[in-house]
Design a protein around this motif. Structure first.
Motif, PDB file in Angstrom:
ATOM      1  N   VAL A 162      70.534  35.502  48.484  1.00  0.00           N
ATOM      2  CA  VAL A 162      70.685  36.169  49.791  1.00  0.00           C
ATOM      3  C   VAL A 162      72.146  36.184  50.209  1.00  0.00           C
ATOM      4  O   VAL A 162      72.661  37.201  50.702  1.00  0.00           O
ATOM      5  N   GLU A 163      72.844  35.026  50.060  1.00  0.00           N
ATOM      6  CA  GLU A 163      74.247  34.934  50.483  1.00  0.00           C
ATOM      7  C   GLU A 163      75.111  35.941  49.715  1.00  0.00           C
ATOM      8  O   GLU A 163      75.959  36.619  50.312  1.00  0.00           O
ATOM      9  N   ILE A 164      74.885  36.046  48.413  1.00  0.00           N
ATOM     10  CA  ILE A 164      75.723  36.941  47.598  1.00  0.00           C
ATOM     11  C   ILE A 164      75.411  38.403  47.882  1.00  0.00           C
ATOM     12  O   ILE A 164      76.325  39.217  48.075  1.00  0.00           O
ATOM     13  N   ILE A 165      74.126  38.747  47.913  1.00  0.00           N
ATOM     14  CA  ILE A 165      73.758  40.138  48.174  1.00  0.00           C
ATOM     15  C   ILE A 165      74.203  40.565  49.574  1.00  0.00           C
ATOM     16  O   ILE A 165      74.700  41.676  49.780  1.00  0.00           O
ATOM     17  N   ASP A 166      74.044  39.662  50.540  1.00  0.00           N
ATOM     18  CA  ASP A 166      74.408  39.992  51.923  1.00  0.00           C
ATOM     19  C   ASP A 166      75.909  40.183  52.078  1.00  0.00           C
ATOM     20  O   ASP A 166      76.367  40.881  52.984  1.00  0.00           O
ATOM     21  N   ARG A 186      62.382  41.866  46.689  1.00  0.00           N
ATOM     22  CA  ARG A 186      61.646  41.887  47.965  1.00  0.00           C
ATOM     23  C   ARG A 186      61.908  40.622  48.778  1.00  0.00           C
ATOM     24  O   ARG A 186      62.131  40.681  49.996  1.00  0.00           O
ATOM     25  N   ASP A 187      61.910  39.486  48.121  1.00  0.00           N
ATOM     26  CA  ASP A 187      62.153  38.215  48.824  1.00  0.00           C
ATOM     27  C   ASP A 187      63.566  38.166  49.418  1.00  0.00           C
ATOM     28  O   ASP A 187      63.761  37.708  50.554  1.00  0.00           O
ATOM     29  N   VAL A 188      64.537  38.677  48.658  1.00  0.00           N
ATOM     30  CA  VAL A 188      65.913  38.693  49.160  1.00  0.00           C
ATOM     31  C   VAL A 188      66.028  39.619  50.363  1.00  0.00           C
ATOM     32  O   VAL A 188      66.664  39.295  51.373  1.00  0.00           O
ATOM     33  N   THR A 189      65.397  40.792  50.249  1.00  0.00           N
ATOM     34  CA  THR A 189      65.443  41.751  51.364  1.00  0.00           C
ATOM     35  C   THR A 189      64.815  41.164  52.627  1.00  0.00           C
ATOM     36  O   THR A 189      65.361  41.293  53.733  1.00  0.00           O
ATOM     37  N   ASN A 190      63.641  40.530  52.473  1.00  0.00           N
ATOM     38  CA  ASN A 190      62.963  39.934  53.635  1.00  0.00           C
ATOM     39  C   ASN A 190      63.804  38.812  54.265  1.00  0.00           C
ATOM     40  O   ASN A 190      63.859  38.676  55.493  1.00  0.00           O
ATOM     41  N   ALA A 191      64.448  38.012  53.438  1.00  0.00           N
ATOM     42  CA  ALA A 191      65.260  36.904  53.948  1.00  0.00           C
ATOM     43  C   ALA A 191      66.478  37.426  54.716  1.00  0.00           C
ATOM     44  O   ALA A 191      66.834  36.904  55.774  1.00  0.00           O
ATOM     45  N   ILE A 192      67.116  38.507  54.173  1.00  0.00           N
ATOM     46  CA  ILE A 192      68.266  39.081  54.873  1.00  0.00           C
ATOM     47  C   ILE A 192      67.833  39.675  56.212  1.00  0.00           C
ATOM     48  O   ILE A 192      68.500  39.525  57.235  1.00  0.00           O
ATOM     49  N   PHE A 193      66.668  40.338  56.221  1.00  0.00           N
ATOM     50  CA  PHE A 193      66.164  40.940  57.437  1.00  0.00           C
ATOM     51  C   PHE A 193      65.829  39.861  58.475  1.00  0.00           C
ATOM     52  O   PHE A 193      66.155  39.995  59.670  1.00  0.00           O
ATOM     53  N   ALA A 194      65.186  38.770  58.028  1.00  0.00           N
ATOM     54  CA  ALA A 194      64.814  37.684  58.947  1.00  0.00           C
ATOM     55  C   ALA A 194      66.062  36.998  59.527  1.00  0.00           C
ATOM     56  O   ALA A 194      66.102  36.649  60.706  1.00  0.00           O
ATOM     57  N   ARG A 195      67.093  36.853  58.714  1.00  0.00           N
ATOM     58  CA  ARG A 195      68.309  36.240  59.203  1.00  0.00           C
ATOM     59  C   ARG A 195      68.987  37.127  60.229  1.00  0.00           C
ATOM     60  O   ARG A 195      69.543  36.655  61.229  1.00  0.00           O
TER      61      ARG A 195
END
Length: 201
Positions: A162-166, A186-195
């Motif tokens: 998440v940190e790198i993609i974001d 999908r998990d990375v996308t959801n985590a970025i959205f939730a943050r």
């Protein structure tokens, strides 16, 4: 005969007053049992003259009733004053002890404030260094071929991914996410959205 009657009356009246004074002396100091000798009665008032009454204490000393009463009153006042001084001394000692404790508490509080400041500074330094490192990693993976970056990021834990993609630009992040495993993307996308929602709140 008439004169003798008057003298007798005066003597009896003086003895009555003497009885009252004796009771007064006895109530002041019950521990001393004086033996009293009447030497003089005021012929004018018919009352006992305390200055002329001789008193023998238990130690065999002789003094006037007036002196005895004054001495006992003075002794009682001295004892009370001693008690008051002891109480004042104890109160002063407690106050000094309390001030010493307060001073030690203030020192400890200042020390804790200094430690807290140091910890905050250290955490700030670490956070700043971490952001710099993540920014470097994001730029590095963004400059790689999207296929290679996706293959490596697939193996990372979700937090690091998440940190790198974001930290990538939207176009680079989209390219990498498109080549990652669907579940991981999908998990990375959801985590970025939730943050993002958490920051917005």
């Amino acid at each position: 005969m008439k004169n003798r009657t008057i003298v007798l009356f005066l003597v009896l009246g003086g003895l009555g007053a003497f009885g009252k004074l004796y009771a007064m002396a006895d109530s002041i100091s019950p521990k001393v049992e004086p033996v009293m000798e009447v030497e003089s009665v005021s012929a004018k008032s018919g009352e006992l003259d305390p200055a002329a009454v001789k008193v023998k204490t238990g130690e065999g000393e002789e003094q006037t009733l007036e002196e005895k009463i004054r001495a006992e009153i003075a002794a009682e006042m001295s004892e009370r004053e001693k008690v008051l001084l002891e109480r004042e001394k104890a109160a002063a000692e407690k106050e000094e002890n309390l001030k010493a404790v307060e001073a030690r508490v203030d020192v400890k509080v200042d020390e804790l404030k200094g430690i807290s400041t140091d910890i905050e500074a250290a955490v700030g330094t670490i956070s700043k260094r971490k952001r710099v490192d993540i920014e470097k990693l994001s730029n590095m993976y963004a400059n790689m071929k999207a296929k290679d970056a996706a293959a490596i990021i697939n193996t990372m834990d979700i937090k690091m991914a998440v940190e790198i993609i974001d930290g990538m630009s939207p176009s680079a992040a989209g390219s990498v996410l498109g080549l990652m495993e669907p579940k991981k993307a999908r998990d990375v996308t959801n985590a970025i959205f939730a943050r993002g929602e958490k920051i917005a709140d």
